[in-house]
Write an enzyme that holds these catalytic residues in place. Sequence first.
Site, PDB file in Angstrom:
ATOM      1  N   GLY A   1       2.296   4.855   0.719  1.00  0.00           N
ATOM      2  CA  GLY A   1       2.374   5.835   1.814  1.00  0.00           C
ATOM      3  C   GLY A   1       1.992   5.270   3.165  1.00  0.00           C
TER       4      GLY A   1
ATOM      5  N   PRO B   1       0.823  -1.207   0.000  1.00  0.00           N
ATOM      6  CG  PRO B   1      -0.190  -1.166   2.103  1.00  0.00           C
ATOM      7  CD  PRO B   1       0.612  -2.037   1.196  1.00  0.00           C
TER       8      PRO B   1
ATOM      9  CB  SER C   1       4.754   1.673  -1.422  1.00  0.00           C
ATOM     10  OG  SER C   1       4.589   3.002  -0.970  1.00  0.00           O
ATOM     11  CB  SER C   2       7.971   5.640  -2.700  1.00  0.00           C
ATOM     12  OG  SER C   2       8.605   5.788  -1.456  1.00  0.00           O
TER      13      SER C   2
ATOM     14  CG  ASP D   1      12.174   3.595   3.265  1.00  0.00           C
ATOM     15  OD1 ASP D   1      12.667   3.446   4.399  1.00  0.00           O
ATOM     16  OD2 ASP D   1      11.035   4.068   3.080  1.00  0.00           O
TER      17      ASP D   1
ATOM     18  N   GLY E   1       3.981   3.297   5.155  1.00  0.00           N
ATOM     19  CA  GLY E   1       5.112   2.980   6.022  1.00  0.00           C
ATOM     20  C   GLY E   1       5.779   1.669   5.678  1.00  0.00           C
ATOM     21  CG  LEU E   2       3.919  -1.557   4.925  1.00  0.00           C
ATOM     22  CD1 LEU E   2       2.903  -2.592   4.458  1.00  0.00           C
ATOM     23  CD2 LEU E   2       4.647  -2.079   6.168  1.00  0.00           C
TER      24      LEU E   2
ATOM     25  CB  ALA F   1       9.334  -1.577  -3.265  1.00  0.00           C
TER      26      ALA F   1
HETATM   27  C1  MEV Z   1      10.258   6.599   5.793  1.00  0.00           C
HETATM   28  O1  MEV Z   1       9.991   5.238   5.466  1.00  0.00           O
HETATM   29  C2  MEV Z   1      11.303   6.679   6.867  1.00  0.00           C
HETATM   30  C3  MEV Z   1      11.759   8.076   7.262  1.00  0.00           C
HETATM   31  O2  MEV Z   1      12.810   7.892   8.220  1.00  0.00           O
HETATM   32  C4  MEV Z   1      12.278   8.868   6.089  1.00  0.00           C
HETATM   33  C5  MEV Z   1      13.549   8.262   5.520  1.00  0.00           C
HETATM   34  O3  MEV Z   1      14.301   7.579   6.222  1.00  0.00           O
HETATM   35  O4  MEV Z   1      13.806   8.524   4.321  1.00  0.00           O
HETATM   36  C6  MEV Z   1      10.646   8.854   7.936  1.00  0.00           C
END
Ligand code: MEV
Length: 332
Positions: A117, A115, A122-123, A167, A119-120, A125
Amino acid sequence: MVTSSAPGKVFLFGEHAVVYGEPAVPCAIGLRARVTVTRREEGLRVRAGDLSLDGFAVEYDGDTSTPEVDVPENLLDAAMGYINEAVAQARTAASERGIDAGETGFEVVVDSDIPLGAGLGSSAAVVVAAIDAATRELGVELPREELADRAYQVEHAVQDGGASRADTFCATMGGAVRIEGEDCRTLDTPDLPLVVGYDGGAGDTGELVAQVRALRESHGFVADTVSTVGDLVRRGETALAADDRETLGELMNVNHGLLSALGVSARSLDAMVWAAREAGARGAKLTGAGGGGCIVALGDPDELEPALSYAPACEDAFHAELDTGGLRQEEL
Ligand code: MEV
């Protein structure tokens, strides 16, 4: 036509603080984004039916026309920004190797289990898979380190400089990784029982990172909260190496509290964290930028998954298995 895929991730520890040079430990999970790239005469056509965006398709030649889809404009802009920048990186990588790719057009099809945005990752990947597929379509195979670096440049550009390498390195390499500034390495890790709870919502990473920055600028002591997260991550690494799940859980709980103090939790995320703890999780915390999206809990999936599924704040809950492969090329 070339297809590549890369995994999503959860943060065991350290999101947000990692943007200020503290260490973080993200961990790749078994949800993937697949990107297929095909050369065409000119321009860029993007189709992304499965980004939890109700599907969108847009065709343009550098000059973005707004596609008519019912999603928040900032999410859509970000999604398009990531693809644009990924294609630009692929063209540059090819040109640096003597291939003239400046005018080459591409059709990019994104098909993602992750999904957007939430927190997993996605962008990251999507970007990692897109750069890999586009460069290979141009006849170039990039080393993984260069690919991770180019994907980071994309996130850095789209998130207005508020991105770490966490990420993108994790999506490229798979497994658990450790990021501290420029220093990125893979970690040996036990296969932890992790469960993800998803509230069906999303947060805007760029905005949340900017929000933490503003808080840190207005109140000097917020910098101490950020460096406390760093101390916690260093302890977490020792606990991870020893497979000490009790300490890992404790530290995840503290990390969630510190993220709340930084203002990036949400009522739904707190509710899922408590539902997981009440169902016996050793620890639970939000993962990623926050604001909405996902939590990750350490504990028995047979207990946590149903408990989270019944929590009113939770739209979906699943056992997140560790992905160890990272980026891969898919057979057509
Ligand atoms: C986003 O998944 C994680 C953050 O720490 C931003 C980043 O590390 O690029 C909020």
